[in-house]
Design an enzyme around this catalytic site. Structure first.
Site, PDB file in Angstrom:
ATOM      1  N   ARG A 118       0.845  -1.195   0.000  1.00  0.00           N
ATOM      2  CA  ARG A 118       0.000   0.000   0.000  1.00  0.00           C
ATOM      3  C   ARG A 118       0.883   1.248   0.000  1.00  0.00           C
ATOM      4  O   ARG A 118       1.015   1.960   1.000  1.00  0.00           O
ATOM      5  CB  ARG A 118      -0.922  -0.019   1.222  1.00  0.00           C
ATOM      6  CG  ARG A 118      -1.914  -1.191   1.241  1.00  0.00           C
ATOM      7  CD  ARG A 118      -2.855  -1.123   0.041  1.00  0.00           C
ATOM      8  NE  ARG A 118      -3.891  -2.128   0.081  1.00  0.00           N
ATOM      9  CZ  ARG A 118      -5.097  -1.960   0.607  1.00  0.00           C
ATOM     10  NH1 ARG A 118      -5.414  -0.823   1.201  1.00  0.00           N
ATOM     11  NH2 ARG A 118      -5.991  -2.921   0.549  1.00  0.00           N
ATOM     12  N   GLN A 123      -0.691   2.533  -6.366  1.00  0.00           N
ATOM     13  CA  GLN A 123      -2.125   2.810  -6.310  1.00  0.00           C
ATOM     14  C   GLN A 123      -2.865   2.418  -7.582  1.00  0.00           C
ATOM     15  O   GLN A 123      -4.001   1.935  -7.529  1.00  0.00           O
ATOM     16  CB  GLN A 123      -2.369   4.281  -5.986  1.00  0.00           C
ATOM     17  CG  GLN A 123      -2.092   4.619  -4.529  1.00  0.00           C
ATOM     18  CD  GLN A 123      -2.372   6.080  -4.208  1.00  0.00           C
ATOM     19  OE1 GLN A 123      -2.551   6.907  -5.124  1.00  0.00           O
ATOM     20  NE2 GLN A 123      -2.403   6.410  -2.943  1.00  0.00           N
ATOM     21  N   ASP A 126      -3.864  -1.183  -7.446  1.00  0.00           N
ATOM     22  CA  ASP A 126      -4.479  -1.598  -6.186  1.00  0.00           C
ATOM     23  C   ASP A 126      -5.847  -2.234  -6.423  1.00  0.00           C
ATOM     24  O   ASP A 126      -6.887  -1.589  -6.339  1.00  0.00           O
ATOM     25  CB  ASP A 126      -4.600  -0.394  -5.241  1.00  0.00           C
ATOM     26  CG  ASP A 126      -5.071  -0.775  -3.855  1.00  0.00           C
ATOM     27  OD1 ASP A 126      -5.355  -1.980  -3.629  1.00  0.00           O
ATOM     28  OD2 ASP A 126      -5.161   0.113  -2.982  1.00  0.00           O
ATOM     29  N   SER A 129      -8.522  -2.279  -3.491  1.00  0.00           N
ATOM     30  CA  SER A 129      -9.362  -1.081  -3.376  1.00  0.00           C
ATOM     31  C   SER A 129     -10.408  -1.018  -4.475  1.00  0.00           C
ATOM     32  O   SER A 129     -11.575  -0.692  -4.221  1.00  0.00           O
ATOM     33  CB  SER A 129      -8.482   0.180  -3.414  1.00  0.00           C
ATOM     34  OG  SER A 129      -7.690   0.273  -2.245  1.00  0.00           O
ATOM     35  N   TYR A 221      -4.405   2.446   7.480  1.00  0.00           N
ATOM     36  CA  TYR A 221      -5.143   1.188   7.481  1.00  0.00           C
ATOM     37  C   TYR A 221      -5.284   0.671   8.902  1.00  0.00           C
ATOM     38  O   TYR A 221      -4.405   0.863   9.742  1.00  0.00           O
ATOM     39  CB  TYR A 221      -4.425   0.146   6.607  1.00  0.00           C
ATOM     40  CG  TYR A 221      -4.181   0.642   5.215  1.00  0.00           C
ATOM     41  CD1 TYR A 221      -5.215   0.728   4.297  1.00  0.00           C
ATOM     42  CD2 TYR A 221      -2.913   1.064   4.823  1.00  0.00           C
ATOM     43  CE1 TYR A 221      -5.004   1.205   3.018  1.00  0.00           C
ATOM     44  CE2 TYR A 221      -2.690   1.545   3.545  1.00  0.00           C
ATOM     45  CZ  TYR A 221      -3.737   1.617   2.652  1.00  0.00           C
ATOM     46  OH  TYR A 221      -3.519   2.100   1.392  1.00  0.00           O
TER      47      TYR A 221
END
Length: 367
Positions: A118, A123, A126, A129, A221
């Site tokens: 992460r 990103q 990811d 997500s 997180y």
């Protein structure tokens, strides 16, 4: 080099790891792309569209022909993979140890998007997500289908129907999307998360954030809590659960069993006809008694254990996932050759097996 996109074979898996748009991207990067016939059917991506994007549509699974296999679930044809081949999938090593052993023994370089670090550079790859976004949206629709009343308020000549009360537990990507969706449908929404930073995000979506007399976490997180803290948390949210028509639980801790937030006694205190959707059912469950893929009656309350929710919306879930996969693959592709540089923190973090070794330490310990 060739990248192959198979048709998924596991029951109820309707997503696909590549769509025509991402095929175009991979071809532009110098890769040849094979797509198994019918792979994109559930996502409404036709074989003709794949051909138009530059792919070769083949009758067979691409393992053994393509040097890189891109899939949602780990490929079932490990025996066809050759030493040095690369796979990218959503392989969850703790529940697929035999599969990990097979990949290791065949010398395959396997990447798991479940292990993706992460960090900012990662990103765009990811997938946790992107798929959580789909799950959070779908969870509210699932609850609304099963709730024997309206979510929004209605004012009619026969009187006013008050809005339903929705409680969201966990305000990560899935939780925030659940909040936003429930608000769009007109419900009154409140939410809780152990992370202090989540309060502002919850309020920005028009929901009330529950302030509990508990120590908050400061990380991006959530991390594991002690059993004493969880017991106190359950005590403090019990009255809010009892006042809710719908509860959506989304709390998860990467690599660990989901925390139990809602007990059977809390369910029994909810209004008759209430619905609870446990998005963490597959990782142990936030709700006592939830079973992935099953609806269970606890008194007059319906408890639904979510199972592979993103797969119930295969078109957009596939589009998002395919982009995540393509972005990760492009990190290791130069001039049409896939050559993973494991000194890169992103690739190193999600590399599960390489050159006959299990590189992921927690999985190595389990083996």
């Amino acid at each position: 080099m060739r990248a192959g996109i198979p048709a998924e074979s596991r029951p109820a898996e309707r997503r696909v790891a590549g769509v025509p748009d991402t095929v175009t991207t991979l071809v532009a990067a110098g890769l040849a792309v094979d797509v198994q016939a019918g792979a994109g059917a559930h996502a409404h991506a036709t074989d003709e569209a794949y051909r138009a994007a530059g792919a070769e549509v083949t009758a067979d699974h691409p393992a053994g022909r393509a040097e890189v296999v891109l899939s949602v679930q780990p490929t079932e044809h490990v025996d066809r993979l050759r030493e040095g081949d690369v796979t990218i999938s959503f392989l969850q090593p703790s529940t697929e140890l035999d599969h990990v052993r097979a990949l290791r023994d065949r010398g395959v370089t396997a990447f798991s998007l479940d292990l993706l670090p992460r960090v900012t550079r990662a990103q765009t790859a990811d997938a946790l997500s992107s798929q959580a976004l789909v799950a959070g949206y779908r969870a509210v629709l699932t609850a609304a289908e099963r709730l024997p009343r309206f979510l929004p308020m209605f004012t009619t000549a026969a009187g006013t129907v008050p809005p339903a009360k929705v409680l969201v537990l966990g305000a990560g990507v899935a939780g925030l999307q659940a909040i936003a969706t429930a608000r769009r449908l007109g419900a009154v929404v409140e939410a809780y998360d152990v992370r202090k930073a989540a309060a502002e995000e919850v309020r920005s979506l028009g929901a009330r954030f529950l302030e509990l007399d508990l120590e908050t976490q400061t990380g991006v997180y959530a991390s594991q809590q002690s059993e004493d803290t969880l017991a106190r948390q359950r005590e403090l949210i019990a009255d809010r659960v009892a006042a809710s028509d719908v509860v959506i639980s989304t709390a998860a801790i990467p690599g660990r069993k989901a925390p139990v937030l809602v007990t059977t006694d809390m369910l029994k205190a909810m209004p008759a006809g209430s619905v609870v959707v446990d998005l963490a059912a597959e990782s142990g469950g936030n709700v006592t008694g939830s079973v992935p893929g099953e609806e269970i009656r606890v008194g007059d309350v319906l408890l639904y254990g979510a199972k592979n929710m993103p797969s119930t919306m295969p078109a957009h879930a596939s589009r998002l996932y395919a982009r995540n996969v393509a972005n990760l693959l492009l990190l290791m592709t130069r001039d049409g050759e896939v050559r993973p540089d494991l000194s890169d923190e992103v690739l190193d973090g999600c590399c599960l097996t390489h050159q006959g070794e299990v590189r992921h330490a927690p999985t190595r310990e389990l083996l």
